[in-house]
Design a protein around this motif. Structure first.
Motif, PDB file in Angstrom:
ATOM      1  N   GLU A  78       0.840  -1.191   0.000  1.00 52.43           N
ATOM      2  CA  GLU A  78       0.000   0.000   0.000  1.00 52.43           C
ATOM      3  C   GLU A  78       0.879   1.247   0.000  1.00 52.43           C
ATOM      4  O   GLU A  78       1.769   1.386   0.840  1.00 52.43           O
ATOM      5  N   GLU A  79       0.641   2.123  -0.962  1.00 52.71           N
ATOM      6  CA  GLU A  79       1.402   3.365  -1.068  1.00 52.71           C
ATOM      7  C   GLU A  79       0.443   4.492  -1.411  1.00 52.71           C
ATOM      8  O   GLU A  79      -0.410   4.355  -2.278  1.00 52.71           O
ATOM      9  N   GLU A  80       0.590   5.635  -0.749  1.00 51.24           N
ATOM     10  CA  GLU A  80      -0.151   6.851  -1.128  1.00 51.24           C
ATOM     11  C   GLU A  80       0.648   8.034  -0.619  1.00 51.24           C
ATOM     12  O   GLU A  80       0.572   8.405   0.538  1.00 51.24           O
ATOM     13  N   ARG A  81       1.427   8.628  -1.523  1.00 49.74           N
ATOM     14  CA  ARG A  81       2.355   9.673  -1.082  1.00 49.74           C
ATOM     15  C   ARG A  81       2.911  10.437  -2.279  1.00 49.74           C
ATOM     16  O   ARG A  81       2.803  10.012  -3.431  1.00 49.74           O
ATOM     17  N   GLU A  82       3.527  11.589  -1.953  1.00 49.85           N
ATOM     18  CA  GLU A  82       4.339  12.279  -2.943  1.00 49.85           C
ATOM     19  C   GLU A  82       5.513  11.373  -3.247  1.00 49.85           C
ATOM     20  O   GLU A  82       6.223  10.924  -2.350  1.00 49.85           O
ATOM     21  N   PHE A  83       5.724  11.082  -4.500  1.00 49.86           N
ATOM     22  CA  PHE A  83       6.692  10.049  -4.843  1.00 49.86           C
ATOM     23  C   PHE A  83       8.040  10.626  -5.268  1.00 49.86           C
ATOM     24  O   PHE A  83       9.052  10.434  -4.613  1.00 49.86           O
ATOM     25  N   PHE A  84       8.068  11.345  -6.355  1.00 49.78           N
ATOM     26  CA  PHE A  84       9.318  11.908  -6.848  1.00 49.78           C
ATOM     27  C   PHE A  84       9.017  13.247  -7.497  1.00 49.78           C
ATOM     28  O   PHE A  84       8.196  13.324  -8.407  1.00 49.78           O
ATOM     29  N   ASN A  85       9.692  14.282  -6.991  1.00 46.71           N
ATOM     30  CA  ASN A  85       9.405  15.642  -7.459  1.00 46.71           C
ATOM     31  C   ASN A  85       7.920  15.926  -7.273  1.00 46.71           C
ATOM     32  O   ASN A  85       7.413  15.926  -6.176  1.00 46.71           O
ATOM     33  N   ARG A  86       7.195  16.132  -8.352  1.00 47.00           N
ATOM     34  CA  ARG A  86       5.783  16.493  -8.222  1.00 47.00           C
ATOM     35  C   ARG A  86       4.856  15.314  -8.517  1.00 47.00           C
ATOM     36  O   ARG A  86       3.634  15.450  -8.486  1.00 47.00           O
ATOM     37  N   THR A  87       5.415  14.153  -8.803  1.00 49.93           N
ATOM     38  CA  THR A  87       4.589  12.991  -9.141  1.00 49.93           C
ATOM     39  C   THR A  87       3.995  12.357  -7.885  1.00 49.93           C
ATOM     40  O   THR A  87       4.687  12.170  -6.893  1.00 49.93           O
ATOM     41  N   TYR A  88       2.711  11.999  -7.952  1.00 54.91           N
ATOM     42  CA  TYR A  88       2.033  11.361  -6.823  1.00 54.91           C
ATOM     43  C   TYR A  88       1.884   9.870  -7.127  1.00 54.91           C
ATOM     44  O   TYR A  88       1.659   9.469  -8.279  1.00 54.91           O
ATOM     45  N   LEU A  89       1.998   9.051  -6.086  1.00 53.18           N
ATOM     46  CA  LEU A  89       1.938   7.599  -6.242  1.00 53.18           C
ATOM     47  C   LEU A  89       0.817   7.003  -5.394  1.00 53.18           C
ATOM     48  O   LEU A  89       0.664   7.351  -4.227  1.00 53.18           O
ATOM     49  N   LEU A  90       0.041   6.109  -6.004  1.00 52.04           N
ATOM     50  CA  LEU A  90      -0.997   5.389  -5.260  1.00 52.04           C
ATOM     51  C   LEU A  90      -0.954   3.919  -5.664  1.00 52.04           C
ATOM     52  O   LEU A  90      -0.919   3.583  -6.848  1.00 52.04           O
ATOM     53  N   GLN A  91      -0.921   3.060  -4.648  1.00 55.97           N
ATOM     54  CA  GLN A  91      -1.006   1.619  -4.868  1.00 55.97           C
ATOM     55  C   GLN A  91      -1.918   1.052  -3.785  1.00 55.97           C
ATOM     56  O   GLN A  91      -1.672   1.244  -2.594  1.00 55.97           O
ATOM     57  N   ALA A  92      -2.961   0.359  -4.209  1.00 53.95           N
ATOM     58  CA  ALA A  92      -4.047  -0.001  -3.284  1.00 53.95           C
ATOM     59  C   ALA A  92      -3.938  -1.395  -2.692  1.00 53.95           C
ATOM     60  O   ALA A  92      -4.950  -2.000  -2.330  1.00 53.95           O
TER      61      ALA A  92
END
Length: 206
Positions: free
Chosen positions: A101-115
């Motif tokens: 599970e991931e929900e965060r600012e990932f790299f620079n301005r890219t957002y990451l979501l994994q459910a």
């Protein structure tokens, strides 16, 4: 998919709340090697594919670019961090496969979501776009499916199909004189019924 037939789209656009959203679909490069049935297509490295896809997407002038990819943050031979770094045009990455599970600012301005895994949670992302600065802000949450509200209208719509399926499961349609790989049979049946050249079932493709 390398050398893909024209009916397969690498990306598509959708209009939501007056925003033009481009969604790119990418699988991981070793899909062919883990398939249980022989397939007639070959996959390539995600970065190589995106090198050709991103310019097309950017040229369409979308407000938001989303990458839906069958891979987690760290994968054998490639990583999402590298992709986010190499293609900063991507605003949101929807990841999978690694069961985390991931929900965060990932790299620079890219957002990451994994459910997570096994459809146990539904990922919800809210995107706000500043009309003056065009700066995007993201917020997200993972919703346990067991807590989701039951859609009775949907249940009623699909009930006839489910009832028909239950009846079909009990119906003998033929006897085989030799062993048949059920995965191959499913793929061939799906291709014939849908008039397609490729089908996906579990981790198998044909």
């Amino acid at each position: 998919i390398d050398e893909k037939p024209s009916q397969f789209k690498s990306w598509n656009t959708f209009i939501r709340n007056d925003l033009k959203i481009a969604v790119i679909g990418i699988t991981f490069p070793n899909t062919v090697s883990i398939a249980d049935a022989p397939i007639s297509y070959r996959t390539t490295d995600p970065s190589l594919a995106l090198k050709h896809i991103i310019p097309e997407v950017v040229a369409s002038k979308p407000d938001i670019i989303i990458l839906a990819i069958h891979g987690g943050v760290y994968n054998k031979g490639w990583s999402l961090k590298y992709i986010a770094q190499k293609f900063p045009e991507i605003d949101l990455i929807l990841a999978g496969h690694t069961h985390v599970e991931e929900e965060r600012e990932f790299f620079n301005r890219t957002y990451l979501l994994q459910a997570g895994k096994h459809g146990e949670k539904l990922g919800e992302v809210k995107i706000s776009d500043n009309e003056l600065t065009h700066k995007k802000t993201f917020s997200s949450k993972l919703i346990p499916i067991k807590n989701a509200q039951i859609d009775n209208e949907l249940i009623q719509k699909i009930k006839p199909a489910l009832d028909k399926l239950e009846h079909a499961k009990e119906t003998i349609v033929a006897y085989a004189k030799y062993p048949i790989d059920p995965k191959v049979l499913i793929h061939e049946s799906m291709n014939e019924y849908a008039k397609t050249d490729i089908s996906l079932f579990g981790l198998s493709a044909s």
